[in-house]
Design an enzyme around this catalytic site. Structure first.
Site: not given
Lengths: 630, 379
Positions: A327, A351, A366, A377, A390
């Site tokens: 990430s 999400d 996710d 999220h 996210c």
């Protein structure tokens, strides 16, 4: 056997004798003239050639090796110096029975079979019997004493002092600094034999290798008259060597120590850069090794222990370790989205915890996805996508951007290339593209590949150095200053092979959004569940300066060494690598860094506290920031 | 023995008058002695440099020269006929000693050359043979008609080759060659027919390949080295490369006395013995060497005159052989050091360090002076 009596013809005999004697004397004169002709040839015609030969015979040029340049850290602390070491040598000429002498030395300080063999090899290489040949390098004080006491009984055995590279910081600086090694036969072929004639060591890795030419200095020489056994009789001329240049590096050995302590006994890497100068403040790769072991030649079993350790202490993770970024690339993907207008900072997505490409059944999860459907999220805007990390937001954004634009933006931040000016071992990492995939994998680029790269997974590989560099470029709001070790003299700094252009197509408000998102990773807290920055709980609660950061986790595809042979460790070694990149203070970045903890697990929980500790230490020492928790 | 008298040849009015000077009375040939002393003094100077100005070594050589000179004067007092009568006995004794050396001699540097008189001294019987061979051959031909018949030549060769072979087996190639040379010189001077001379020379050339197989490996090496010193520059070639370098670097007038680098830095091996001419050539250049050669030629010229003036075959042949053998020493030594002959251990007469060769040489000149000063007819 009576013969007919004949009178001796005296006058005839004397005439014959006279004739013969005269002829004999004539021959004598002719032969003398031959000798004279020979002398004329040697002494007059060939005189020049023989005069040169005679000079070559007696005049020897002996090299005077230069003293290797010293290396200091930014605080002026010596991190590479030269210390006299005592070597035990034997002069062949003075020893009557070599084996007896070696046995005696063996009895005093213990010689291994290996040492004996390499001594004999060295002996063969030197042709002059008066030259001392080393038997044992680096005598300990006790060995020195044992030899000294018995030296009188062993003619030809001497203790000789030589300047040898020494790294006072030992394994702490091994990967940051590199090291020198003994010149081996392969090196010798490519080296200038004159300038290395008196030198035993050469910079093999890292800074020592990069600045070899400057550190080495200029060899001097003395012309001496020697006798046939090579013993020096008089010195005719002397040209002093010029010592190598001293270097000052950006590295901060205090910070380096703090970083190593923060990492503890975990495997991993930390690279810290001063964004303003590009100077590398810390370059940690743990576990490490003692470079001093290699300087005078390492024992084979010690070496194989280091080489075969599953923890790979010889491997420079900071420069050569290539990992999935996870990430940590999300700020760049997001930045690309904002710049290209694919997303707007305020607009949100919903999400559900998963993402699905049109016409594909596969779910892209996710990180907080749950089978029960309670994950996700919820409503996610740009900054939340970053501070909550996210995945679904970036899956969608990646698809919108397309792989070409993603590669373009990632390339702007130095991925897929080596941007370090003066660390020759730094690797390029891998920025996958459809062209690359066809060429190396023989496969087409699938839309799913683009989805994966949106969250830094798939084939993309980065080094800790590259992520630290990215953090530094973000801290500089796009201004590129290529990372470097050397501070002064800066004229030695090599020009970049491919200069990096500043990332200047990014409007200010985009930087504000991206950096703001990263700041919230650390500082957004005290919110309802699922609204805090991912790292806030671990590092953001008591922080008294503003830090921008981003966590990441890299899936472990495989570790090169160790796995198969240490099955009991398989579990630990299959855990994800924890990443954290950060820079601080946000409004005036002093330090940008990347932290990697191998198999550490979560980026925010494991790597972020390390990053915090390093930045704390640095800022405290830079500014004496009050109230920072030690 | 010497007696003054005047002899008038029957068919002439020419008067040969015996005018015995003081030299004749003392049995000393002044010219020979002066030349010998000049060469010895010159030699001492070179030697002094070659031994690195070591006065002890110089004194040792001076003492040897003194002893040798004394021996020379003593030998000069003995009339030639005594030598002639002693010749066969000396020869038999010499061969006997060589045989004894073959069995009882002690070894040094890989060859058996020395015979030791227990508790007293050691000596080389081969050295004695250097004088005895010309003596015995001169004795042999003195009794025979000259020019020699083939069978006399044959026996002469046998007499020469028996000791030469014993010496060759020691092994001492250098001395064996010198013995053969001194014997061959007697034959040549005795009037050996030119056919035989050239025939023998041709035979030697043809037999050379066979001779090759008799040589020991180190001797073969030396000959190979002559043609290509660089084939083993640190082994057998070293000496010759270094001596040529010493000679060549000396140039016309040399590097100056005591200034030779080749010799004083120990590049030149055997610099005070067999290779001493290289020291002279290096330090005093071609001028110095040619000066020495001129002195040698004057001495040998004098020897040749003495030989020609000899009154009987024995005296003439012996004097001629002694004189020309001396030159063979000079030629072989300088030829070897300057790289035109293979390396054989032959010292430079009167210059090289070492007692034995000097003693033999001076003894030879003593005999030469005896022959000259015991004449009854003065020409």
């Amino acid at each position: 056997m009576p013969e007919p009596l004949a009178l001796k013809d005296h006058s005839g005999e004397s005439r014959v004798f006279f004739e013969r004697a005269v002829i004999g004397f004539g021959v004598l004169i002719v032969l003398t003239l031959i000798l004279v002709a020979r002398l004329f040839y040697l002494q007059i015609i060939e005189h020049e050639a023989y005069a040169t030969l005679s000079d070559k015979n007696r005049i020897q040029v002996e090299p005077l090796p230069p003293v290797r340049g010293l290396i200091y850290d930014r605080n002026g602390e010596l991190i590479a110096d030269n210390v006299p070491t005592l070597n035990l040598t034997i002069t062949r000429e003075l020893v009557s029975d070599l084996e007896v002498t070696l046995d005696r030395i063996d009895a005093l300080i213990g010689l291994t079979v290996e040492e004996r063999e390499s001594f004999h090899r060295r002996l063969k290489r030197r042709h002059r019997p008066h030259e001392p040949v080393p038997v044992r390098f680096k005598l300990s004080p006790e060995e020195q004493a044992r030899i000294a006491v018995n030296e009188y009984a062993m003619p030809g055995v001497q203790i000789e002092a030589r300047l040898v590279r020494h790294y006072p910081k030992g394994e702490m600086m091994a990967h940051a600094l590199g090291s020198v090694r003994r010149i081996n036969e392969t090196d010798a072929r490519s080296l200038d034999p004159v300038s290395y004639s008196g030198t035993n060591h050469i910079g093999k890795i890292g800074v020592e290798r990069q600045y070899e030419a400057a550190l080495h200095g200029t060899v001097g020489h003395k012309r001496v008259e020697t006798n046939a056994r090579g013993r020096v009789m008089t010195e005719l001329e002397r040209i002093e060597p010029v010592a190598g240049r001293n270097l000052i590096l950006h590295v901060d050995s205090l910070l380096q120590r703090a970083a190593i302590e923060a990492l503890g006994d975990r495997r991993g890497s930390i690279v810290a850069i001063d964004p303003a100068s590009g100077g590398i403040l810390a370059l940690v790769s743990q576990p490490s090794y003692d470079p001093n072991l290699f300087v005078t030649g390492i024992a084979y079993d010690t070496y194989s222990l280091l080489r075969d350790s599953p923890d790979t202490p010889l491997f420079n993770r900071a420069l050569q370790g290539q990992y999935e970024p996870g990430s940590t690339v999300k700020p760049i993907i997001g930045l690309a989205g904002l710049v290209t207008g694919m997303v707007k900072a305020e607009s949100t997505i919903s999400d559900p915890g998963w993402f699905r490409l049109p016409n594909e059944a596969r779910l892209y999860r996710d990180w907080n996805w749950t089978a029960s459907g309670m994950g996700g999220h919820g409503e996610v805007h740009f900054q939340k996508a970053i501070y909550r990390s996210c995945n679904v937001y970036f899956y969608g954004l990646a698809v919108k951007l397309g792989i070409d634009r993603i590669d373009e933006y990632l390339g702007l931040f130095g991925f897929g290339q080596d941007t370090v000016l003066d660390l020759p071992e730094a690797r390029d990492g891998l920025l996958p593209s459809p062209v690359w995939k066809r060429e190396y994998r023989g496969q087409p680029w699938y839309p799913g590949d683009t989805v994966n790269i949106g969250i830094g997974q798939g084939d993309m590989l980065v080094t800790p150095m590259q992520l630290a560099t990215m953090a530094s470029v973000i801290a500089n709001r796009g201004k590129w200053i290529m990372p470097r070790m050397l501070k002064t003299p800066d004229e030695l700094l090599p020009p970049p092979s491919r200069p990096m252009a500043d990332v200047d197509l990014v409007p200010d408000h985009v930087w504000d959004e991206v950096i703001g998102g990263m700041e919230k990773v650390v500082h957004r807290g005290n919110q309802v569940f699922g609204e805090n920055g991912t790292a806030w709980a671990y590092i953001g609660q008591d922080i008294n300066y503003r830090m921008a950061g981003k966590s990441g986790t890299a899936q472990v595809v495989g570790i090169k060494q160790g796995e198969e042979y240490h099955e009991e460790e398989l579990d630990e070694r299959q855990r994800k690598h924890a990443w954290f990149i950060a820079f601080a203070p946000v409004d005036d970045p002093q330090i940008a860094l990347a932290v990697l903890v191998e198999n550490g697990g979560g980026g925010s929980s494991v790597a972020a506290p390390v990053a915090r500790a390093v930045i704390d230490f640095y800022l405290e020492n830079q500014y004496q920031v009050a109230g920072v928790r030690p | 023995m010497s007696r003054d008298f005047v002899r008038r040849l029957p068919d002439s009015n020419f008067v040969f008058e015996r005018t015995a000077g003081i030299g004749d009375k003392l049995h000393v040939d002044v010219i020979t002695v002066v030349l010998l002393l000049l060469i010895s003094a010159y030699g001492l100077l070179i030697l002094y440099s070659a031994v690195g100005q070591d006065q002890n070594a110089l004194m040792s050589q001076v003492i040897k020269l003194g002893v040798a000179t004394t021996v020379m004067f003593v030998m000069a007092q003995i009339p030639p006929f005594v030598y002639m009568r002693l010749a066969p006995w000396l020869y038999l004794m010499g061969v006997g000693l060589l045989v004894a050396t073959y069995f009882f001699g002690y070894e040094a540097n890989g060859s058996k050359r020395w015979l030791r008189v227990p508790g007293l001294f050691g000596f080389q019987p081969s050295e004695i043979m250097k004088l005895v061979i010309p003596m015995i051959l001169a004795w042999y031909f003195h009794e025979r008609h000259l020019p020699p018949k083939n069978k006399h030549v044959f026996w002469a060769l046998v007499m020469m080759l028996v000791p030469a072979t014993l010496i060759f087996l020691q092994p001492d190639l250098g001395t064996a060659i010198m013995i053969c040379a001194s014997g061959a010189l007697v034959l040549l001077l005795a009037g050996l027919s030119w056919n035989l001379i050239f025939g023998a020379a041709g035979a030697v050339v043809l037999a050379a390949p066979a001779f090759w197989f008799v040589l020991r490996p180190h001797q073969k090496d030396r000959i190979m080295t002559l043609f290509d010193p660089e084939r083993d520059p640190l082994g057998t070639g070293w000496n010759i490369i270094q001596s040529k370098t010493a000679i060549g670097s000396g140039g016309l007038s040399g590097k100056g006395l005591f200034q030779g680098t080749q010799s004083h830095l120990d590049f030149l091996p055997e610099s005070h013995t067999d290779f001493i001419i290289a020291v002279l050539a290096e330090e005093m250049g071609m001028v110095g060497v040619v000066t020495l050669l001129i002195l040698y030629i004057l001495l040998m010229g004098r020897g040749t005159i003495i030989a020609i003036q000899g009154q009987d075959t024995f005296g003439r042949l012996l004097a001629g052989s002694i004189t020309f053998t001396f030159f063979v020493y000079v030629f072989v030594n300088i030829g070897m050091v300057s790289g035109i002959l293979p390396v054989v251990g032959v010292p430079l007469p009167l210059v090289s360090f070492g007692g034995t060769s000097i003693l033999t040489l001076f003894a030879g000149f003593g005999i030469l002076m005896s022959i000259h000063t015991h004449r009854r007819i003065m020409l």
